[in-house]
Structures are given as C-alpha cells and as structure tokens.
Scaffold this motif. Structure first.
Motif, PDB file in Angstrom:
ATOM      1  N   HIS A  73       0.699  -1.151   0.027  1.00 55.38           N
ATOM      2  CA  HIS A  73       0.077   0.050  -0.026  1.00 55.38           C
ATOM      3  C   HIS A  73       0.959   1.213  -0.100  1.00 55.38           C
ATOM      4  CE1 HIS A  73      -3.492  -2.521   1.738  1.00 55.38           C
ATOM      5  NE2 HIS A  73      -3.367  -2.548   0.530  1.00 55.38           N
ATOM      6  N   LEU A  74       2.171   1.142   0.189  1.00 50.89           N
ATOM      7  CA  LEU A  74       3.041   2.354   0.349  1.00 50.89           C
ATOM      8  C   LEU A  74       3.150   2.804  -1.196  1.00 50.89           C
ATOM      9  CD1 LEU A  74       5.835   1.168   2.750  1.00 50.89           C
ATOM     10  CD2 LEU A  74       3.953   2.646   3.074  1.00 50.89           C
ATOM     11  N   LYS A  75       2.995   2.083  -2.412  1.00 46.81           N
ATOM     12  CA  LYS A  75       3.330   2.463  -3.648  1.00 46.81           C
ATOM     13  C   LYS A  75       4.265   3.366  -4.006  1.00 46.81           C
ATOM     14  CE  LYS A  75      -0.248  -0.038  -5.010  1.00 46.81           C
ATOM     15  NZ  LYS A  75      -0.051  -1.070  -5.914  1.00 46.81           N
ATOM     16  N   LEU A  76       5.599   3.044  -3.135  1.00 43.05           N
ATOM     17  CA  LEU A  76       6.742   3.653  -3.410  1.00 43.05           C
ATOM     18  C   LEU A  76       7.219   3.555  -4.661  1.00 43.05           C
ATOM     19  CD1 LEU A  76       8.515   2.575  -0.260  1.00 43.05           C
ATOM     20  CD2 LEU A  76       7.581   4.849  -0.662  1.00 43.05           C
ATOM     21  N   PRO A  77       7.366   4.807  -5.719  1.00 44.88           N
ATOM     22  CA  PRO A  77       7.570   4.591  -6.991  1.00 44.88           C
ATOM     23  C   PRO A  77       9.084   4.021  -7.071  1.00 44.88           C
ATOM     24  CG  PRO A  77       8.023   7.135  -6.083  1.00 44.88           C
ATOM     25  CD  PRO A  77       7.543   6.056  -5.085  1.00 44.88           C
ATOM     26  N   GLU A  78      10.035   3.928  -6.459  1.00 45.70           N
ATOM     27  CA  GLU A  78      11.307   3.467  -6.721  1.00 45.70           C
ATOM     28  C   GLU A  78      11.061   1.987  -6.800  1.00 45.70           C
ATOM     29  OE1 GLU A  78      11.884   4.904  -2.346  1.00 45.70           O
ATOM     30  OE2 GLU A  78      10.542   5.151  -4.129  1.00 45.70           O
ATOM     31  N   PHE A  79      10.042   1.420  -6.112  1.00 44.18           N
ATOM     32  CA  PHE A  79      10.085  -0.180  -6.157  1.00 44.18           C
ATOM     33  C   PHE A  79       8.487  -0.614  -6.643  1.00 44.18           C
ATOM     34  CE2 PHE A  79      11.967   1.103  -1.958  1.00 44.18           C
ATOM     35  CZ  PHE A  79      13.433   0.435  -2.522  1.00 44.18           C
ATOM     36  N   CYS A  80       7.609   0.265  -6.744  1.00 43.30           N
ATOM     37  CA  CYS A  80       6.184  -0.146  -6.984  1.00 43.30           C
ATOM     38  C   CYS A  80       5.447   0.393  -8.402  1.00 43.30           C
ATOM     39  CB  CYS A  80       5.258   0.264  -5.827  1.00 43.30           C
ATOM     40  SG  CYS A  80       5.679  -0.168  -4.355  1.00 43.30           S
ATOM     41  N   SER A  81       5.032  -0.647  -9.050  1.00 44.35           N
ATOM     42  CA  SER A  81       4.211  -0.057 -10.115  1.00 44.35           C
ATOM     43  C   SER A  81       2.630   0.282  -9.818  1.00 44.35           C
ATOM     44  CB  SER A  81       4.240  -1.066 -11.380  1.00 44.35           C
ATOM     45  OG  SER A  81       3.598  -2.120 -10.954  1.00 44.35           O
ATOM     46  N   ALA A  82       1.970   0.499 -10.651  1.00 45.62           N
ATOM     47  CA  ALA A  82       0.403   0.547 -10.310  1.00 45.62           C
ATOM     48  C   ALA A  82      -0.263  -0.698  -9.805  1.00 45.62           C
ATOM     49  CB  ALA A  82      -0.306   1.320 -11.404  1.00 45.62           C
ATOM     50  N   GLU A  83       0.427  -1.870 -10.268  1.00 47.71           N
ATOM     51  CA  GLU A  83      -0.067  -3.001  -9.940  1.00 47.71           C
ATOM     52  C   GLU A  83       0.380  -3.660  -8.792  1.00 47.71           C
ATOM     53  OE1 GLU A  83       0.884  -5.290 -13.512  1.00 47.71           O
ATOM     54  OE2 GLU A  83      -0.784  -4.300 -14.496  1.00 47.71           O
ATOM     55  N   GLU A  84       1.758  -3.623  -8.498  1.00 51.26           N
ATOM     56  CA  GLU A  84       2.255  -4.408  -7.445  1.00 51.26           C
ATOM     57  C   GLU A  84       3.639  -3.756  -7.158  1.00 51.26           C
ATOM     58  OE1 GLU A  84       4.439  -8.134  -9.588  1.00 51.26           O
ATOM     59  OE2 GLU A  84       2.214  -8.166  -9.177  1.00 51.26           O
ATOM     60  N   TYR A 123      11.139  -8.721 -11.120  1.00 53.18           N
ATOM     61  CA  TYR A 123      12.391  -8.204 -11.146  1.00 53.18           C
ATOM     62  C   TYR A 123      12.370  -6.977 -11.959  1.00 53.18           C
ATOM     63  CZ  TYR A 123      12.324 -10.868 -15.503  1.00 53.18           C
ATOM     64  OH  TYR A 123      12.077 -11.561 -16.726  1.00 53.18           O
ATOM     65  N   PRO A 124      13.188  -6.060 -11.514  1.00 56.75           N
ATOM     66  CA  PRO A 124      13.538  -4.638 -12.387  1.00 56.75           C
ATOM     67  C   PRO A 124      14.420  -5.080 -13.698  1.00 56.75           C
ATOM     68  CG  PRO A 124      14.149  -4.438 -10.202  1.00 56.75           C
ATOM     69  CD  PRO A 124      14.037  -5.954 -10.424  1.00 56.75           C
ATOM     70  N   GLU A 125      14.416  -4.029 -14.666  1.00 55.24           N
ATOM     71  CA  GLU A 125      15.284  -4.193 -15.741  1.00 55.24           C
ATOM     72  C   GLU A 125      16.546  -4.605 -15.611  1.00 55.24           C
ATOM     73  OE1 GLU A 125      16.172  -4.215 -19.823  1.00 55.24           O
ATOM     74  OE2 GLU A 125      14.001  -4.257 -18.830  1.00 55.24           O
ATOM     75  N   ALA A 126      17.083  -3.903 -14.518  1.00 55.31           N
ATOM     76  CA  ALA A 126      18.683  -3.985 -14.224  1.00 55.31           C
ATOM     77  C   ALA A 126      18.988  -5.497 -13.672  1.00 55.31           C
ATOM     78  CB  ALA A 126      19.020  -3.332 -13.150  1.00 55.31           C
ATOM     79  N   TYR A 127      17.840  -6.413 -13.650  1.00 60.30           N
ATOM     80  CA  TYR A 127      18.088  -7.867 -13.108  1.00 60.30           C
ATOM     81  C   TYR A 127      17.749  -8.544 -14.183  1.00 60.30           C
ATOM     82  CZ  TYR A 127      19.618  -5.555  -9.022  1.00 60.30           C
ATOM     83  OH  TYR A 127      20.328  -4.892  -8.178  1.00 60.30           O
TER      84      TYR A 127
END
Length: 271
Positions: A73-84, A123-127
């Motif tokens: 529920h934090l929806k931190l932009p560095e870790f979260c998308s609109a979905e998860e 996983y993010p693009e970097a991984y």
C-alpha cells in the motif's frame, strides 16, 4: 544452503500456515492450523517482538494476532508500479527498526519471490540478466527457454534482495545478534514432463513443486557445523523448533532433533 528441503504443500495457502505450525505436513490441515496458535504466537507470548511485513497476497492467517505491515500500500515509486511492488520494498525503513528497537524480535518478510506465472513482473530491468525472457502472463504463448530465463531472473533479483538484507543486519552487529533464515513456501514446475507453475495435489506433484531452498546466515553459528548438515533431508516442519531454539524458548513442543541450528552456536568469547 540446505540442499534437500521439502515443502508442506505446493501452494502458498497451504505451505505458509503449515511451516509456522507445530503440526507438520502429515498432521496439518488448514482447519487444524486455524484452531491453534502458531510459532509466531508462541514467540509473542514469551516476550519476543513480532512483526510481519507483507509484499504478497497476505499471511494466510499466520499473522492474525501479531503486528503486520502491508507494504504494497505504500506504492513507493522506486519499487512499485500501479499493480504491485518489487520485493525491495520489504527493506524500506528496515534500518530504523534495527537501530531503535531493543530486546528479542523477529521480523518476517513475506516476499513475492518467483511466484508465477508473471515472472517478468518480479524483477527490475537491471536484473534482466537472462534473455529472451517471457514478458506476458500467458506463459503458454512463450517458449520454454524464455519462461526459464524469466524465472532465473527472479532468482537473481531475490539473491540481490537477500544480500541487501544481510548487509543491513551486518551494519547493526554491534547492537544486535542478527540471524536470517530464508525459506520458500513451494517450488515451481518449469516444463519438466510438460508441467508448469505449481499447485498440484501433493501426492501427484513432481519434486520440482516440493523442493524448496533454505538459506541461513548467522554469525553466531559455526559455519562448518551448519555446512555438515547441508545435505540432510529436511522440510518446512523443521522451522517451528528452529525458531523456538533460536530464541531459547523452553516448551514441551520444542524438538531439538528438528532444530537445524541446534548445537552449532559459537561459544561466547571465541572468534
């Protein structure tokens, strides 16, 4: 790294409550599990501070009586998308918890990990080390190679998250005696004998859906002692007594033979 570990079930809804229960796979049912306290309840009753941090669907009833944080529920932009959210969100503001609280405590990080079929979302693009990787939910439209690549990318990212967690624990070693136990809830079929994903009935499920990783990082333990047990046949049933032993809880429900850390403590005053 313990190499021969089996799960209690082949899906999260069964394995998560089972691994925290005293009952073990052969006696466990979801109804029985709901009818009694689990190991987190026992730890809390003995004065251990318990916190469940979630980036998955929920605790499947395990954390109903302990403090919980739903970090999705934090929806931190560095870790979260609109979905998860990516699993790094579980480490958000963890350092203040480690540096300000005192006394015995356990923090459970409920990860999304490698949960399919949407491996590419984990996983993010970097991984994204292995390509081509299946980038859609309908895995049947992807080649087996691309499905395995996407799954392997989730492993790379999980390894990164665990390394960050260990680094955070090391940072506070002068204040606390840290330990980390990583245990997956179930395995995953990746095309072996034409099977994919997980959730088959236990009696019919292949080993790929029941074979799970178990990792321990604990600077208070003799590494050679733990390594000598790395090929023993273990299961999620071992978690209950291992957690009780970690906090030296005295109860008739504790089984020293099931405690994977038992006897491997480093004597105080030695290096």
């Amino acid at each position: 790294s313990f190499r021969q570990v089996s799960s209690c079930g082949t899906a999260t809804a069964m394995s998560v409550p089972c691994m925290f229960s005293r009952l073990g796979r052969h006696d466990f049912s979801r109804a029985k599990g709901r009818a009694e306290e689990n190991v987190l309840d026992v730890l809390q009753k003995t004065g251990v501070s318990v916190l469940w941090r979630d980036n998955n669907s929920d605790s499947k009833g395990v954390a109903e009586r302990v403090q919980t944080q739903d970090l999705r529920h934090l929806k931190l932009p560095e870790f979260c998308s609109a979905e998860e959210c990516m699993d790094e969100v579980l480490l958000h503001d963890l350092n203040p918890l480690l540096s300000t609280e005192t006394g015995d405590r356990i923090i459970v990080l409920h990860m999304l990990g490698s949960h399919g079929p949407s491996y590419y979302k984990r996983y993010p693009e970097a991984y994204r080390h292995f390509t081509p990787d299946c980038a859609q939910d309908e895995v049947q439209r992807c080649s087996r190679e691309s499905i395995i690549n996407a799954y392997d990318n989730t492993i790379v990212y999980t390894d990164h998250v665990l390394s960050l967690l260990i680094a955070a624990l090391k940072q506070h070693q002068d204040q606390i005696e840290p330990s980390m136990i990583y245990l997956s809830d179930h395995g995953e079929s990746l095309g072996e004998n034409g099977l994919y994903l997980h959730g088959l009935p236990y009696a019919l499920a292949p080993d790929e859906q029941k074979h799970v990783p178990l990792l321990v990082w604990d600077p208070q333990r003799d590494t050679d002692c733990l390594r000598s047990r790395s090929t023993q046949q273990l299961s999620q049933d071992n978690l209950f007594s291992t957690l009780l032993g970690l906090f030296t809880i005295q109860t008739q429900e504790y089984d020293a033979a099931s405690d994977i850390l038992q006897g491997c403590a480093i004597a105080k005053g030695t290096s």
